[in-house]
Motif scaffolding. Structure first.
Motif, mmCIF file in Angstrom:
data_model
loop_
_atom_site.group_PDB
_atom_site.id
_atom_site.type_symbol
_atom_site.label_atom_id
_atom_site.label_comp_id
_atom_site.label_asym_id
_atom_site.label_seq_id
_atom_site.Cartn_x
_atom_site.Cartn_y
_atom_site.Cartn_z
ATOM 1 N N ARG A 72 -33.493 -21.247 -101.613
ATOM 2 C CA ARG A 72 -32.487 -21.699 -102.561
ATOM 3 C C ARG A 72 -31.129 -21.837 -101.864
ATOM 4 N NH1 ARG A 72 -33.122 -18.073 -106.897
ATOM 5 N NH2 ARG A 72 -31.299 -16.855 -106.275
ATOM 6 N N ASP A 92 -29.667 -18.476 -110.798
ATOM 7 C CA ASP A 92 -31.062 -18.078 -110.631
ATOM 8 C C ASP A 92 -32.035 -19.132 -111.128
ATOM 9 O OD1 ASP A 92 -30.350 -15.612 -109.553
ATOM 10 O OD2 ASP A 92 -30.100 -14.721 -111.541
ATOM 11 N N PRO A 115 -34.775 -21.826 -111.115
ATOM 12 C CA PRO A 115 -35.813 -21.983 -110.090
ATOM 13 C C PRO A 115 -35.819 -23.336 -109.409
ATOM 14 C CG PRO A 115 -36.773 -22.133 -112.276
ATOM 15 C CD PRO A 115 -35.345 -21.718 -112.476
ATOM 16 N N GLY A 124 -36.654 -23.567 -105.447
ATOM 17 C CA GLY A 124 -36.248 -22.388 -104.698
ATOM 18 C C GLY A 124 -37.402 -21.414 -104.550
ATOM 19 N N SER A 127 -37.646 -19.097 -102.288
ATOM 20 C CA SER A 127 -37.054 -17.776 -102.045
ATOM 21 C C SER A 127 -35.585 -17.825 -102.437
ATOM 22 C CB SER A 127 -37.204 -17.375 -100.571
ATOM 23 O OG SER A 127 -36.442 -18.237 -99.740
ATOM 24 N N SER A 128 -34.971 -16.653 -102.567
ATOM 25 C CA SER A 128 -33.586 -16.565 -103.034
ATOM 26 C C SER A 128 -32.593 -17.098 -102.017
ATOM 27 C CB SER A 128 -33.250 -15.110 -103.371
ATOM 28 O OG SER A 128 -33.444 -14.293 -102.229
ATOM 29 N N GLY A 129 -32.978 -17.190 -100.762
ATOM 30 C CA GLY A 129 -32.094 -17.670 -99.711
ATOM 31 C C GLY A 129 -32.755 -17.557 -98.359
ATOM 32 N N SER A 183 -40.718 -13.646 -98.279
ATOM 33 C CA SER A 183 -40.992 -14.032 -99.666
ATOM 34 C C SER A 183 -41.328 -15.524 -99.753
ATOM 35 C CB SER A 183 -39.780 -13.704 -100.537
ATOM 36 O OG SER A 183 -39.943 -14.199 -101.850
#
Length: 353
Positions: A42, A47, A49, A60, A62-64, A70
Protein backbone atom coordinates in the motif's frame (compact mmCIF):
# COMPACT_ATOMS: atom_id res chain seq x y z
CA UNK A 1 -8.68 -9.30 -20.60
CA UNK A 2 -8.18 -9.26 -16.82
CA UNK A 3 -4.51 -8.82 -15.97
CA UNK A 4 -3.09 -8.99 -12.45
CA UNK A 5 0.20 -7.08 -12.24
CA UNK A 6 2.33 -7.99 -9.24
CA UNK A 7 4.87 -5.47 -7.99
CA UNK A 8 5.65 -5.16 -4.29
CA UNK A 9 7.08 -1.70 -5.05
CA UNK A 10 5.58 0.56 -7.73
CA UNK A 11 6.41 3.90 -9.38
CA UNK A 12 4.23 5.45 -6.67
CA UNK A 13 6.67 4.17 -4.06
CA UNK A 14 9.90 4.91 -5.96
CA UNK A 15 10.73 6.17 -9.44
CA UNK A 16 13.15 3.58 -10.82
CA UNK A 17 13.79 2.13 -14.29
CA UNK A 18 12.36 -1.24 -13.23
CA UNK A 19 9.19 0.29 -11.80
CA UNK A 20 8.72 2.57 -14.82
CA UNK A 21 9.05 -0.37 -17.19
CA UNK A 22 6.28 -2.38 -15.53
CA UNK A 23 4.11 0.73 -15.27
CA UNK A 24 4.52 1.41 -18.98
CA UNK A 25 3.30 -2.11 -19.78
CA UNK A 26 0.17 -1.77 -17.65
CA UNK A 27 -0.52 1.61 -19.28
CA UNK A 28 -0.31 0.01 -22.73
CA UNK A 29 -2.99 -2.50 -21.74
CA UNK A 30 -5.23 -0.02 -19.94
CA UNK A 31 -5.22 2.30 -22.97
CA UNK A 32 -6.90 -0.44 -25.00
CA UNK A 33 -9.62 -1.14 -22.45
CA UNK A 34 -8.17 -4.14 -20.63
CA UNK A 35 -9.01 -4.62 -16.95
CA UNK A 36 -5.73 -3.84 -15.19
CA UNK A 37 -5.19 -4.41 -11.47
CA UNK A 38 -1.92 -4.05 -9.53
CA UNK A 39 -1.16 -6.08 -6.42
CA UNK A 40 1.39 -4.18 -4.38
CA UNK A 41 2.37 -2.79 -1.00
CA UNK A 42 0.00 0.00 0.00
CA UNK A 43 1.23 3.52 -0.89
CA UNK A 44 -1.97 5.45 -0.14
CA UNK A 45 -3.23 6.85 3.17
CA UNK A 46 -5.89 5.09 5.19
CA UNK A 47 -6.86 1.46 5.58
CA UNK A 48 -8.92 1.04 2.41
CA UNK A 49 -7.90 -2.23 0.73
CA UNK A 50 -7.92 -0.87 -2.84
CA UNK A 51 -7.17 2.44 -4.48
CA UNK A 52 -7.85 3.66 -8.02
CA UNK A 53 -5.55 6.00 -9.90
CA UNK A 54 -5.77 6.91 -13.60
CA UNK A 55 -8.19 4.05 -14.23
CA UNK A 56 -5.95 1.38 -12.68
CA UNK A 57 -6.96 -0.38 -9.46
CA UNK A 58 -4.22 -0.96 -6.88
CA UNK A 59 -4.73 -3.65 -4.24
CA UNK A 60 -2.84 -3.19 -0.97
CA UNK A 61 -1.58 -6.70 -0.29
CA UNK A 62 0.48 -5.41 2.64
CA UNK A 63 0.35 -2.25 4.75
CA UNK A 64 3.60 -0.95 3.27
CA UNK A 65 7.12 -1.83 2.13
CA UNK A 66 8.08 -2.84 5.66
CA UNK A 67 5.63 -5.79 5.52
CA UNK A 68 7.27 -7.94 2.85
CA UNK A 69 6.52 -11.27 4.55
CA UNK A 70 2.83 -10.40 4.82
CA UNK A 71 2.80 -9.43 1.15
CA UNK A 72 4.27 -12.77 0.04
CA UNK A 73 1.92 -14.78 2.27
CA UNK A 74 -1.30 -13.01 1.24
CA UNK A 75 -0.57 -12.63 -2.48
CA UNK A 76 -1.60 -16.10 -3.78
CA UNK A 77 -5.03 -15.96 -2.17
CA UNK A 78 -5.72 -12.43 -3.39
CA UNK A 79 -4.79 -13.33 -6.97
CA UNK A 80 -7.00 -16.41 -6.80
CA UNK A 81 -9.92 -14.29 -5.56
CA UNK A 82 -9.38 -11.77 -8.40
CA UNK A 83 -9.50 -14.60 -10.99
CA UNK A 84 -7.26 -13.02 -13.68
CA UNK A 85 -6.68 -14.22 -17.23
CA UNK A 86 -2.95 -13.52 -16.87
CA UNK A 87 -0.58 -12.76 -13.98
CA UNK A 88 2.24 -10.35 -14.92
CA UNK A 89 4.90 -10.04 -12.23
CA UNK A 90 8.00 -7.91 -11.78
CA UNK A 91 11.24 -9.57 -10.71
CA UNK A 92 11.97 -7.44 -7.65
CA UNK A 93 11.88 -9.02 -5.14
CA UNK A 94 12.24 -12.44 -6.81
CA UNK A 95 10.26 -14.12 -4.02
CA UNK A 96 7.13 -12.41 -5.28
CA UNK A 97 7.37 -14.33 -8.56
CA UNK A 98 6.90 -17.64 -6.73
CA UNK A 99 3.93 -16.28 -4.77
CA UNK A 100 2.44 -14.77 -7.93
CA UNK A 101 2.85 -18.05 -9.80
CA UNK A 102 1.10 -19.94 -7.00
CA UNK A 103 -1.77 -17.49 -7.21
CA UNK A 104 -1.87 -17.89 -10.98
CA UNK A 105 -2.00 -21.66 -10.68
CA UNK A 106 -4.90 -21.43 -8.21
CA UNK A 107 -6.73 -19.10 -10.61
CA UNK A 108 -5.88 -21.13 -13.72
CA UNK A 109 -3.84 -18.29 -15.24
CA UNK A 110 -0.29 -18.26 -16.69
CA UNK A 111 2.43 -16.13 -15.14
CA UNK A 112 4.60 -13.75 -17.15
CA UNK A 113 7.77 -12.42 -15.53
CA UNK A 114 8.91 -8.92 -16.54
CA UNK A 115 12.67 -8.91 -15.88
CA UNK A 116 14.00 -5.44 -16.55
CA UNK A 117 17.46 -6.07 -15.15
CA UNK A 118 18.18 -2.57 -13.86
CA UNK A 119 21.29 -2.91 -11.69
CA UNK A 120 22.17 -6.29 -13.22
CA UNK A 121 20.91 -9.78 -12.41
CA UNK A 122 22.78 -11.74 -9.75
CA UNK A 123 23.02 -15.51 -10.01
CA UNK A 124 21.25 -16.22 -6.73
CA UNK A 125 19.03 -19.08 -5.62
CA UNK A 126 15.94 -16.88 -5.54
CA UNK A 127 16.59 -15.43 -9.00
CA UNK A 128 17.05 -18.90 -10.46
CA UNK A 129 13.88 -20.06 -8.74
CA UNK A 130 11.92 -17.02 -9.97
CA UNK A 131 12.98 -17.70 -13.55
CA UNK A 132 11.81 -21.31 -13.40
CA UNK A 133 8.42 -20.56 -11.82
CA UNK A 134 7.34 -18.19 -14.60
CA UNK A 135 5.62 -19.51 -17.72
CA UNK A 136 7.26 -16.80 -19.81
CA UNK A 137 9.98 -14.21 -19.22
CA UNK A 138 10.17 -10.82 -20.92
CA UNK A 139 13.48 -8.92 -21.16
CA UNK A 140 13.99 -5.43 -22.64
CA UNK A 141 17.17 -6.28 -24.57
CA UNK A 142 19.38 -9.12 -25.75
CA UNK A 143 21.90 -8.12 -23.10
CA UNK A 144 19.39 -8.72 -20.30
CA UNK A 145 18.23 -11.94 -21.99
CA UNK A 146 21.84 -13.13 -21.83
CA UNK A 147 21.97 -12.39 -18.09
CA UNK A 148 18.80 -14.44 -17.63
CA UNK A 149 20.17 -17.36 -19.65
CA UNK A 150 23.22 -17.36 -17.39
CA UNK A 151 20.85 -18.38 -14.55
CA UNK A 152 20.22 -21.64 -16.42
CA UNK A 153 16.97 -20.47 -18.06
CA UNK A 154 16.30 -21.83 -21.55
CA UNK A 155 16.42 -19.28 -24.35
CA UNK A 156 13.04 -20.56 -25.60
CA UNK A 157 11.44 -19.27 -22.38
CA UNK A 158 12.55 -15.66 -22.97
CA UNK A 159 11.00 -12.96 -25.16
CA UNK A 160 12.88 -9.73 -25.89
CA UNK A 161 10.39 -6.85 -25.98
CA UNK A 162 11.72 -3.27 -26.15
CA UNK A 163 10.42 -0.19 -24.43
CA UNK A 164 7.86 1.49 -26.71
CA UNK A 165 7.76 4.96 -28.22
CA UNK A 166 4.78 6.86 -29.58
CA UNK A 167 5.39 7.60 -33.27
CA UNK A 168 2.20 9.64 -33.63
CA UNK A 169 3.35 11.87 -30.80
CA UNK A 170 6.70 12.43 -32.52
CA UNK A 171 5.04 13.46 -35.78
CA UNK A 172 2.76 15.92 -33.99
CA UNK A 173 5.61 17.95 -32.41
CA UNK A 174 7.40 20.63 -34.42
CA UNK A 175 11.23 20.48 -34.50
CA UNK A 176 13.28 22.96 -32.49
CA UNK A 177 16.15 24.94 -33.98
CA UNK A 178 18.91 22.88 -35.57
CA UNK A 179 21.65 21.43 -33.36
CA UNK A 180 24.53 19.15 -34.39
CA UNK A 181 24.72 16.73 -31.45
CA UNK A 182 22.37 16.04 -28.55
CA UNK A 183 22.98 13.98 -25.41
CA UNK A 184 20.23 13.12 -22.91
CA UNK A 185 20.50 11.30 -19.60
CA UNK A 186 20.63 11.84 -15.84
CA UNK A 187 24.07 13.29 -15.17
CA UNK A 188 25.30 10.82 -12.57
CA UNK A 189 28.46 8.73 -12.17
CA UNK A 190 27.48 6.40 -15.06
CA UNK A 191 26.67 9.15 -17.58
CA UNK A 192 30.19 9.09 -19.05
CA UNK A 193 29.65 12.44 -20.75
CA UNK A 194 33.40 12.96 -20.68
CA UNK A 195 33.79 10.56 -23.60
CA UNK A 196 31.64 12.77 -25.79
CA UNK A 197 33.40 15.94 -24.65
CA UNK A 198 36.85 14.49 -25.28
CA UNK A 199 35.77 13.39 -28.75
CA UNK A 200 34.35 16.82 -29.50
CA UNK A 201 37.53 18.48 -28.25
CA UNK A 202 39.32 16.73 -31.11
CA UNK A 203 37.07 18.71 -33.47
CA UNK A 204 37.67 22.22 -32.11
CA UNK A 205 38.58 23.45 -35.56
CA UNK A 206 35.15 22.60 -36.94
CA UNK A 207 31.81 24.30 -36.48
CA UNK A 208 29.47 22.33 -34.19
CA UNK A 209 26.90 22.90 -31.43
CA UNK A 210 25.82 20.48 -28.70
CA UNK A 211 22.81 20.34 -26.39
CA UNK A 212 23.03 18.29 -23.17
CA UNK A 213 19.63 17.36 -21.72
CA UNK A 214 19.38 16.21 -18.13
CA UNK A 215 20.51 17.13 -14.66
CA UNK A 216 22.15 15.34 -11.76
CA UNK A 217 24.97 15.39 -9.21
CA UNK A 218 27.75 15.29 -11.82
CA UNK A 219 26.53 18.28 -13.83
CA UNK A 220 29.02 20.74 -12.21
CA UNK A 221 31.84 18.30 -13.00
CA UNK A 222 30.87 18.16 -16.66
CA UNK A 223 30.45 21.92 -16.86
CA UNK A 224 33.98 22.36 -15.50
CA UNK A 225 35.30 19.75 -17.94
CA UNK A 226 33.74 21.60 -20.88
CA UNK A 227 35.41 24.79 -19.67
CA UNK A 228 38.79 23.08 -19.17
CA UNK A 229 38.59 21.67 -22.72
CA UNK A 230 37.69 25.15 -24.02
CA UNK A 231 34.48 23.94 -25.67
CA UNK A 232 31.98 25.35 -23.16
CA UNK A 233 30.93 28.14 -25.55
CA UNK A 234 29.52 25.50 -27.93
CA UNK A 235 27.59 23.45 -25.37
CA UNK A 236 24.17 24.21 -23.90
CA UNK A 237 23.29 22.44 -20.64
CA UNK A 238 19.51 22.48 -20.97
CA UNK A 239 18.70 20.65 -17.73
CA UNK A 240 15.61 18.49 -17.36
CA UNK A 241 13.05 18.94 -20.14
CA UNK A 242 9.56 17.59 -20.70
CA UNK A 243 9.14 14.76 -23.20
CA UNK A 244 7.57 17.19 -25.68
CA UNK A 245 10.56 19.53 -25.46
CA UNK A 246 12.99 16.61 -25.77
CA UNK A 247 11.24 15.33 -28.89
CA UNK A 248 11.29 18.81 -30.40
CA UNK A 249 15.04 18.97 -29.74
CA UNK A 250 15.64 15.52 -31.25
CA UNK A 251 13.65 16.40 -34.37
CA UNK A 252 15.90 19.42 -34.86
CA UNK A 253 19.14 17.58 -34.07
CA UNK A 254 21.42 15.70 -36.45
CA UNK A 255 23.16 13.21 -34.11
CA UNK A 256 22.21 11.61 -30.79
CA UNK A 257 25.21 10.46 -28.75
CA UNK A 258 24.87 7.58 -26.27
CA UNK A 259 28.01 7.12 -24.16
CA UNK A 260 26.58 5.99 -20.79
CA UNK A 261 28.28 3.03 -19.15
CA UNK A 262 25.07 1.33 -17.98
CA UNK A 263 21.81 1.02 -19.90
CA UNK A 264 19.50 -2.02 -20.00
CA UNK A 265 17.49 -0.40 -22.80
CA UNK A 266 18.22 3.00 -24.44
CA UNK A 267 14.69 4.40 -24.37
CA UNK A 268 15.75 8.03 -24.75
CA UNK A 269 17.98 7.14 -27.66
CA UNK A 270 15.07 5.34 -29.31
CA UNK A 271 12.93 8.49 -29.10
CA UNK A 272 15.79 10.39 -30.76
CA UNK A 273 16.38 7.86 -33.55
CA UNK A 274 12.66 7.71 -34.36
CA UNK A 275 12.80 11.52 -34.46
CA UNK A 276 15.37 11.31 -37.26
CA UNK A 277 18.69 11.49 -35.41
CA UNK A 278 21.77 9.58 -36.53
CA UNK A 279 22.76 7.22 -33.69
CA UNK A 280 26.24 7.30 -32.18
CA UNK A 281 26.97 4.72 -29.47
CA UNK A 282 30.07 4.15 -27.39
CA UNK A 283 30.16 0.43 -26.60
CA UNK A 284 30.12 -0.70 -22.96
CA UNK A 285 29.61 -4.23 -21.66
CA UNK A 286 26.81 -3.12 -19.31
CA UNK A 287 24.90 -1.21 -21.99
CA UNK A 288 22.58 -2.57 -24.67
CA UNK A 289 22.52 0.68 -26.68
CA UNK A 290 24.62 -0.80 -29.49
CA UNK A 291 21.77 -3.23 -30.25
CA UNK A 292 19.72 -0.36 -31.71
CA UNK A 293 22.35 0.62 -34.28
CA UNK A 294 23.83 -2.72 -35.33
CA UNK A 295 23.28 -3.29 -39.03
CA UNK A 296 21.71 0.15 -39.49
CA UNK A 297 23.15 2.57 -42.06
CA UNK A 298 22.53 5.62 -39.84
CA UNK A 299 24.21 4.22 -36.75
CA UNK A 300 27.81 4.19 -35.51
CA UNK A 301 29.39 2.08 -32.77
CA UNK A 302 32.63 3.33 -31.23
CA UNK A 303 35.07 2.19 -28.55
CA UNK A 304 37.27 5.27 -28.03
CA UNK A 305 37.19 9.07 -28.13
CA UNK A 306 39.12 9.01 -31.41
CA UNK A 307 36.56 6.70 -33.03
CA UNK A 308 33.78 8.83 -31.61
CA UNK A 309 35.23 11.98 -33.20
CA UNK A 310 35.57 10.18 -36.55
CA UNK A 311 31.96 8.97 -36.27
CA UNK A 312 30.70 12.52 -35.66
CA UNK A 313 32.48 13.62 -38.85
CA UNK A 314 31.05 10.68 -40.81
CA UNK A 315 27.56 11.36 -39.47
CA UNK A 316 27.82 14.88 -40.86
CA UNK A 317 27.71 13.40 -44.36
CA UNK A 318 24.30 11.82 -43.74
CA UNK A 319 21.11 13.71 -44.50
CA UNK A 320 19.20 15.44 -41.75
CA UNK A 321 15.80 13.95 -40.90
CA UNK A 322 13.07 14.80 -38.42
CA UNK A 323 11.39 11.39 -38.48
CA UNK A 324 12.46 7.82 -39.27
CA UNK A 325 9.93 5.12 -40.17
CA UNK A 326 12.64 2.49 -39.57
CA UNK A 327 11.54 2.32 -35.94
CA UNK A 328 7.87 1.54 -36.57
CA UNK A 329 8.32 -1.84 -34.85
CA UNK A 330 8.91 0.01 -31.57
CA UNK A 331 5.61 1.89 -31.67
CA UNK A 332 3.29 1.53 -28.68
CA UNK A 333 0.63 -0.32 -30.70
CA UNK A 334 3.13 -2.89 -31.97
CA UNK A 335 4.69 -3.50 -28.54
CA UNK A 336 1.23 -3.82 -26.94
CA UNK A 337 0.23 -6.41 -29.54
CA UNK A 338 3.35 -8.42 -28.76
CA UNK A 339 2.34 -8.66 -25.11
CA UNK A 340 -1.26 -9.60 -25.96
CA UNK A 341 -0.11 -12.21 -28.48
CA UNK A 342 2.17 -13.72 -25.85
CA UNK A 343 -0.64 -13.80 -23.27
CA UNK A 344 -2.99 -15.60 -25.67
CA UNK A 345 -0.32 -18.06 -26.77
CA UNK A 346 0.34 -18.99 -23.15
CA UNK A 347 -3.35 -19.55 -22.54
CA UNK A 348 -3.64 -21.75 -25.63
CA UNK A 349 -0.48 -23.84 -25.17
CA UNK A 350 -0.39 -24.18 -21.38
CA UNK A 351 -3.96 -25.24 -20.83
CA UNK A 352 -4.92 -22.02 -19.03
CA UNK A 353 -8.40 -21.43 -20.43
Amino acid sequence: MRVAFVSFETVHHRDSETNRRLHSVLELLYERGHDVHVFCARFWDGDVPAFERDGVTYHGVSSGLEAKSSFLARLPGMIWAFDPDVVHAGANPPEQVVSASLGGTLAGAPTVLEWHGDGGIENTWWNRRAGRWADRIVAPSEMVATWIRELGIANSAIDVVPDPVDLDRIREIDPNDSVDVVYARRLDEAANLESLFLGLAELRGRDWRVTVIGDGPERPVYERLASDLRIDDRIIFAGDLSLEDRIATYRGAHVFAQTAEHCVFPTEMLWALASGCVGLVEYHTASSAHELVEGWDRGFRTTSEEELADAILAAGDLERRDYDETFAEYDRDVVRDRYLTSYRALQDTSGFL
